[in-house]
Design a protein around this motif. Structure first.
Motif, PDB file in Angstrom:
ATOM      1  N   TRP A   2       0.870   4.086  -2.858  1.00 32.02           N
ATOM      2  CA  TRP A   2       0.595   5.500  -2.565  1.00 32.02           C
ATOM      3  C   TRP A   2       1.681   6.380  -3.184  1.00 32.02           C
ATOM      4  O   TRP A   2       1.398   7.444  -3.744  1.00 32.02           O
ATOM      5  N   SER A  62       1.065   6.503  -6.839  1.00 32.33           N
ATOM      6  CA  SER A  62      -0.084   7.354  -7.165  1.00 32.33           C
ATOM      7  C   SER A  62       0.279   8.829  -7.071  1.00 32.33           C
ATOM      8  O   SER A  62      -0.199   9.648  -7.858  1.00 32.33           O
ATOM      9  N   SER A  92       0.832  -1.197   0.000  1.00 29.52           N
ATOM     10  CA  SER A  92       0.000   0.000   0.000  1.00 29.52           C
ATOM     11  C   SER A  92       0.871   1.253   0.000  1.00 29.52           C
ATOM     12  O   SER A  92       0.607   2.199  -0.747  1.00 29.52           O
ATOM     13  N   ALA A 148      -5.694   2.052  -0.998  1.00 31.81           N
ATOM     14  CA  ALA A 148      -6.647   2.205   0.104  1.00 31.81           C
ATOM     15  C   ALA A 148      -7.214   0.858   0.537  1.00 31.81           C
ATOM     16  O   ALA A 148      -7.334   0.580   1.733  1.00 31.81           O
ATOM     17  N   GLY A 189      -7.831   9.673  -0.634  1.00 28.07           N
ATOM     18  CA  GLY A 189      -8.241   8.758  -1.694  1.00 28.07           C
ATOM     19  C   GLY A 189      -9.635   9.069  -2.207  1.00 28.07           C
ATOM     20  O   GLY A 189      -9.887   9.027  -3.417  1.00 28.07           O
ATOM     21  N   THR A 230      -7.231   7.675   3.469  1.00 26.19           N
ATOM     22  CA  THR A 230      -8.534   7.258   2.954  1.00 26.19           C
ATOM     23  C   THR A 230      -9.337   8.470   2.488  1.00 26.19           C
ATOM     24  O   THR A 230      -9.971   8.442   1.425  1.00 26.19           O
ATOM     25  N   VAL A 265      -4.807   4.630  -6.278  1.00 21.92           N
ATOM     26  CA  VAL A 265      -5.331   5.094  -4.984  1.00 21.92           C
ATOM     27  C   VAL A 265      -6.340   4.080  -4.429  1.00 21.92           C
ATOM     28  O   VAL A 265      -6.314   3.759  -3.240  1.00 21.92           O
ATOM     29  N   VAL A 266      -7.203   3.589  -5.280  1.00 28.01           N
ATOM     30  CA  VAL A 266      -8.198   2.602  -4.829  1.00 28.01           C
ATOM     31  C   VAL A 266      -7.500   1.342  -4.317  1.00 28.01           C
ATOM     32  O   VAL A 266      -7.821   0.833  -3.234  1.00 28.01           O
ATOM     33  N   ARG A 307       0.890  12.788   0.325  1.00 27.72           N
ATOM     34  CA  ARG A 307       0.722  11.331   0.198  1.00 27.72           C
ATOM     35  C   ARG A 307       1.991  10.596   0.621  1.00 27.72           C
ATOM     36  O   ARG A 307       1.920   9.571   1.295  1.00 27.72           O
TER      37      ARG A 307
END
Length: 134
Positions: A21, A24, A17, A119, A90, A87, A115-116, A68
């Motif tokens: 991030w 992203s 994750s 998250a 996001g 979150t 991002v999805v 981020r």
């Protein structure tokens, strides 16, 4: 010397994750700067407030990406508040995803998908113990 931002003992889903991030954030910046010429050509920029719009846009893109990264580092440390703030960020990125789809911005779309995924990974059951111990 201890390393406060280490991946030792951090669940794989949280490490994944974190890196997503980061990706992203980079994709979001890239998408913004690729779209910057279109922003500069818009009629709103030729107005007296145009330079402010451009400077604000650049500042917002850079600050959003740095935020981020900063929050991602705290995610690695197990800070539950960072997971909540990411979150929320996001969710805001997802609102912008509609615009990316509308204008055909593939890089913005990839950033939104990242991002999805990031998250979802940080909220998986295997990540919970990492945030309880912090």
């Amino acid at each position: 010397m201890s390393h406060p931002f280490t991946t030792v003992g951090v669940p794989r889903v949280v490490v994944a994750s974190f890196w997503i991030w980061i990706a992203s954030a980079a994709l979001g910046l890239l998408s913004f700067f690729i779209g910057l010429p279109a922003l500069l050509a818009s009629p709103a920029v030729s107005a007296p407030t145009g330079p402010g719009i451009v400077i604000g846009g650049i500042g917002g893109a850079v600050i959003g990406s740095l935020l981020r990264v900063f929050l991602g580092l705290f995610l690695l440390r197990g800070a539950g508040w960072a997971r909540i703030v990411l979150t929320i960020i996001g969710a805001l990125v997802l609102l912008g995803l509609v615009a990316s789809i509308a204008v055909g911005d593939l890089i913005g779309l990839l950033s939104g998908i990242a991002v999805v995924v990031a998250a979802v990974l940080m909220w998986l059951p295997s990540a919970r113990p990492h945030f309880r111990r912090a």
